[in-house]
Write an enzyme that holds these catalytic residues in place. Structure first.
Site, PDB file in Angstrom:
ATOM      1  N   GLY A 238       0.637  -1.151  -0.011  1.00 10.98           N
ATOM      2  CA  GLY A 238       0.118   0.009   0.014  1.00 10.98           C
ATOM      3  C   GLY A 238       0.624   1.387  -0.046  1.00 10.98           C
ATOM      4  O   GLY A 238       0.063   2.332  -0.055  1.00 10.98           O
ATOM      5  N   PRO A 273       4.778  -5.145  -0.178  1.00  4.29           N
ATOM      6  CA  PRO A 273       4.853  -4.132  -1.322  1.00  4.29           C
ATOM      7  C   PRO A 273       4.776  -4.265  -2.763  1.00  4.29           C
ATOM      8  O   PRO A 273       5.401  -5.199  -3.103  1.00  4.29           O
ATOM      9  CB  PRO A 273       6.091  -3.337  -0.664  1.00  4.29           C
ATOM     10  CG  PRO A 273       6.941  -4.428  -0.338  1.00  4.29           C
ATOM     11  CD  PRO A 273       6.012  -5.271   0.516  1.00  4.29           C
ATOM     12  N   GLY A 274       4.208  -3.579  -3.470  1.00  3.99           N
ATOM     13  CA  GLY A 274       4.233  -3.896  -4.947  1.00  3.99           C
ATOM     14  C   GLY A 274       4.596  -2.746  -5.680  1.00  3.99           C
ATOM     15  O   GLY A 274       5.789  -2.549  -6.180  1.00  3.99           O
ATOM     16  N   TYR A 315      -8.232   4.514 -13.607  1.00  3.06           N
ATOM     17  CA  TYR A 315      -8.154   5.180 -12.324  1.00  3.06           C
ATOM     18  C   TYR A 315      -8.036   6.742 -12.224  1.00  3.06           C
ATOM     19  O   TYR A 315      -7.753   7.324 -11.473  1.00  3.06           O
ATOM     20  CB  TYR A 315      -6.804   4.521 -11.398  1.00  3.06           C
ATOM     21  CG  TYR A 315      -6.953   3.212 -11.358  1.00  3.06           C
ATOM     22  CD1 TYR A 315      -7.636   2.500 -10.875  1.00  3.06           C
ATOM     23  CD2 TYR A 315      -5.809   2.596 -11.870  1.00  3.06           C
ATOM     24  CE1 TYR A 315      -7.803   1.043 -10.521  1.00  3.06           C
ATOM     25  CE2 TYR A 315      -5.674   1.321 -11.967  1.00  3.06           C
ATOM     26  CZ  TYR A 315      -6.399   0.667 -11.250  1.00  3.06           C
ATOM     27  OH  TYR A 315      -6.328  -0.949 -11.312  1.00  3.06           O
ATOM     28  N   CYS A 341      -9.553   2.893 -30.521  1.00  2.00           N
ATOM     29  CA  CYS A 341     -10.882   3.404 -31.007  1.00  2.00           C
ATOM     30  C   CYS A 341     -11.624   3.444 -29.811  1.00  2.00           C
ATOM     31  O   CYS A 341     -12.863   2.966 -29.701  1.00  2.00           O
ATOM     32  CB  CYS A 341     -11.326   2.399 -32.006  1.00  2.00           C
ATOM     33  SG  CYS A 341     -11.309   0.700 -31.649  1.00  2.00           S
ATOM     34  N   GLU A 342     -11.470   4.161 -28.713  1.00  2.00           N
ATOM     35  CA  GLU A 342     -12.151   4.624 -27.376  1.00  2.00           C
ATOM     36  C   GLU A 342     -11.696   5.779 -27.045  1.00  2.00           C
ATOM     37  O   GLU A 342     -10.326   6.233 -26.869  1.00  2.00           O
ATOM     38  CB  GLU A 342     -11.989   3.482 -26.537  1.00  2.00           C
ATOM     39  CG  GLU A 342     -12.256   2.120 -26.577  1.00  2.00           C
ATOM     40  CD  GLU A 342     -12.803   1.413 -25.400  1.00  2.00           C
ATOM     41  OE1 GLU A 342     -13.271   1.876 -24.482  1.00  2.00           O
ATOM     42  OE2 GLU A 342     -12.811   0.016 -25.769  1.00  2.00           O
ATOM     43  N   TYR A 370       1.753  -2.171 -12.205  1.00  2.00           N
ATOM     44  CA  TYR A 370       0.800  -2.351 -12.762  1.00  2.00           C
ATOM     45  C   TYR A 370       0.411  -1.612 -14.143  1.00  2.00           C
ATOM     46  O   TYR A 370      -0.605  -1.174 -14.450  1.00  2.00           O
ATOM     47  CB  TYR A 370      -0.498  -1.361 -11.969  1.00  2.00           C
ATOM     48  CG  TYR A 370      -0.517  -1.938 -10.290  1.00  2.00           C
ATOM     49  CD1 TYR A 370      -0.849  -3.375  -9.927  1.00  2.00           C
ATOM     50  CD2 TYR A 370       0.067  -1.326  -9.509  1.00  2.00           C
ATOM     51  CE1 TYR A 370      -0.801  -3.445  -8.853  1.00  2.00           C
ATOM     52  CE2 TYR A 370      -0.051  -1.729  -8.181  1.00  2.00           C
ATOM     53  CZ  TYR A 370      -0.255  -2.876  -7.942  1.00  2.00           C
ATOM     54  OH  TYR A 370      -0.129  -3.605  -6.516  1.00  2.00           O
TER      55      TYR A 370
HETATM   56  N1  LLP Z   1      -1.341  -7.102  -0.959  1.00  2.00           N
HETATM   57  C1  LLP Z   1      -2.646  -7.337  -1.295  1.00  2.00           C
HETATM   58  C2  LLP Z   1      -3.513  -8.321  -0.923  1.00  2.00           C
HETATM   59  C3  LLP Z   1      -2.956  -6.363  -2.404  1.00  2.00           C
HETATM   60  O1  LLP Z   1      -4.425  -6.520  -2.835  1.00  2.00           O
HETATM   61  C4  LLP Z   1      -2.168  -5.520  -3.061  1.00  2.00           C
HETATM   62  C5  LLP Z   1      -2.760  -4.654  -4.125  1.00  2.00           C
HETATM   63  C6  LLP Z   1      -1.027  -5.422  -2.430  1.00  2.00           C
HETATM   64  C7  LLP Z   1      -0.278  -6.201  -1.428  1.00  2.00           C
HETATM   65  C8  LLP Z   1       0.129  -4.467  -3.124  1.00  2.00           C
HETATM   66  O2  LLP Z   1      -0.116  -3.262  -2.711  1.00  2.00           O
HETATM   67  P1  LLP Z   1       0.847  -1.869  -3.249  1.00  2.00           P
HETATM   68  O3  LLP Z   1       2.055  -2.014  -2.510  1.00  2.00           O
HETATM   69  O4  LLP Z   1       1.023  -2.218  -4.812  1.00  2.00           O
HETATM   70  O5  LLP Z   1       0.019  -0.836  -3.138  1.00  2.00           O
HETATM   71  N2  LLP Z   1      -3.976  -1.786 -10.255  1.00  2.00           N
HETATM   72  C9  LLP Z   1      -4.186  -0.572  -9.321  1.00  2.00           C
HETATM   73  C10 LLP Z   1      -3.576  -0.889  -7.807  1.00  2.00           C
HETATM   74  C11 LLP Z   1      -4.468  -2.207  -7.355  1.00  2.00           C
HETATM   75  C12 LLP Z   1      -3.647  -2.793  -6.052  1.00  2.00           C
HETATM   76  C13 LLP Z   1      -4.267  -4.240  -5.807  1.00  2.00           C
HETATM   77  N3  LLP Z   1      -3.694  -4.800  -4.558  1.00  2.00           N
HETATM   78  C14 LLP Z   1      -3.250   0.578  -9.869  1.00  2.00           C
HETATM   79  O6  LLP Z   1      -2.763   0.798 -10.779  1.00  2.00           O
HETATM   80  O7  LLP Z   1      -3.213   1.881  -8.947  1.00  2.00           O
END
Ligand code: LLP
Length: 416
Positions: A238, A273-274, A315, A341-342, A370
């Site tokens: 997050g 973290p992602g 988003y 085409c959107e 993402y």
């Molecule tokens: N853990 C869980 C259970 C999650 O659902 C997620 C993200 C993460 C970890 C990693 O979260 P992060 O550190 O990346 O915030 N596609 C969207 C974001 C979707 C996030 C979904 N879950 C975007 O491009 O903003």
């Protein structure tokens, strides 16, 4: 110096971005190994005082080279499908560093996770816990289970990436969690390993984390009072990043919140973290196809579309867009749009940018998370190449898909 300019030309570490474009064609994603390492190490260092595992959230970027680079550094993985679990394991992440989250895991996915004896399955409903127990009993393997609880905390982020409110589909309702822990503690196929929480993505404020973690700490204590002792506290992901002018929370500030709320429990801490690991480690490079003016409006049409990077369309996300070669000409205001085409295929509206003609390259910044992982072949557009840079060298870590590959799984019914 990951993405930077030298004499007006953009470099990815030591590699001229123009050169990559010449060799692989556009559009393409370009990742910096150095930035990836820095981002991962920032978590390691900030969490050094804890017994902590960083489980990189594979959904942010599923490229095998990215996941492998993180695996080499010791990262675990947070996966949300059997497919992501497969990639994580292919990348060399040991099963005992993999957590599996997600609201709708199928029986087949649960079975794979149990057989692999992963660190923990983050169960999100009573039905799922019962299904895990049944499968585990059948397999004769005890499954490591955590309950993902929904703390009903507002993450103060975009509505489509908020996950920790009561009205969201995620996790076990707060009030149902204790009874479900009691029920699960009696299940023969289940080893209660932990508790998990994830309240949303692109969080910029520490307070929602503090509220959620404090609630988790209280629940852990309540469980211990009943004799249910957990090993792991999984805090989800997050942490936001700076797309425009945001002031993201540092890993150090985040660790401070962890210390204040959970430090005294001395548990194994898992973070997932992602975005904050890969987001600013990647750019999407695209070529200007043409420019046009309609009334007073300027359009810059590029060869990337929302099938390659859906975040702005989905988003309303802001991504900084910069010319790969800066000419220092007075800027104009333009919409930067893709070829799909959107009407929603817009990367930036009314953006101040220096005028760029057909053939010029633009870099869409902070596209490492993402971006490629959410891309599709809509409009039958090939998935674009992904390139990883390290120092002065680069490597294509996924090639552009060909039309033959895109049609490979298609077949015709006998009557045609
Ligand atoms: N853990 C869980 C259970 C999650 O659902 C997620 C993200 C993460 C970890 C990693 O979260 P992060 O550190 O990346 O915030 N596609 C969207 C974001 C979707 C996030 C979904 N879950 C975007 O491009 O903003």
């Amino acid at each position: 110096m990951c993405f930077h300019y030298q004499n007006g030309e953009m470099y990815a570490e030591g590699v001229d971005v123009k050169r990559i474009a010449r060799e692989v064609g556009t559009p393409f994603y370009c990742y910096s190994s150095d930035k990836l390492t820095q981002n991962y190490q920032a978590y390691r260092e900030a969490l050094a005082e804890f017994n902590a595992t960083v489980c990189y959230s594979v959904k942010a970027n599923t490229n095998l080279a990215i996941v492998s680079a993180l695996a080499r550094m010791g990262s675990g993985a947070d996966v949300v499908s059997a497919g992501e679990m497969y990639v994580a394991m292919k990348a060399g992440i040991p099963a005992d560093k993999i957590v599996f989250s997600g609201v709708g895991k199928t029986a087949a996915e649960l079975e794979a996770a149990i057989k692999n004896q992963i660190l923990q399955i983050n169960a999100e409903s009573a039905a799922e816990v019962r299904a895990i127990n049944e499968i585990a009993l059948r397999l004769g393997i005890k499954a490591n289970v955590a309950l993902r609880v929904n703390p009903d905390v507002d993450a103060l982020t975009h509505v489509k990436i908020t996950t920790g409110k009561k009205e969201n589909k995620f996790g076990v309702d707060w009030d149902d969690a204790l009874p479900l822990y009691r029920e699960a503690s009696k299940m023969e196929g289940v080893r209660l390993a932990g508790i998990a929480v994830h309240i949303g993505s692109q969080l910029l404020d520490a307070e929602p984390f503090r509220l959620a973690f404090a609630k988790v700490a209280a629940m852990v204590r309540e469980l211990e009072a009943e004799g249910i002792v957990l090993d792991n506290i999984d805090l989800g992901g997050g942490l936001g990043i700076n797309y425009n002018a945001e002031l993201p929370l540092t890993c150090t500030a985040y660790a401070e919140v962890v210390r204040e709320t959970l430090g005294s429990l001395h548990k194994h801490i898992i973070v997932e973290p992602g975005r904050s690991v890969v987001g600013n480690a990647g750019i999407l490079v695209t070529e200007v196809v043409c420019t046009k003016k309609m009334g007073s409006k300027n359009f810059i049409v590029v060869d990337a579309g929302f099938n390659d990077l859906v975040r702005p369309a989905m988003y309303d996300a802001w991504h900084t867009i910069q010319p790969v070669s800066k000419k220092g000409v007075a800027p104009l205001i333009a919409d930067i749009v893709g070829p799909i085409c959107e009407s929603g295929d817009v990367f930036a509206k009314d953006r101040i940018i220096e005028p760029v003609q057909a053939g010029r390259l633009l870099a869409i910044m902070c596209a490492g998370a993402y971006g490629a992982s959410m891309s599709s072949i809509y409009n039958f557009r090939p998935l674009v190449p992904e390139v990883m840079v390290r120092g002065g060298e680069f490597c294509v870590v996924r090639k552009r898909t060909s039309y033959e590959e895109m049609l490979a799984g298609h077949s015709l019914p006998a009557w045609l």
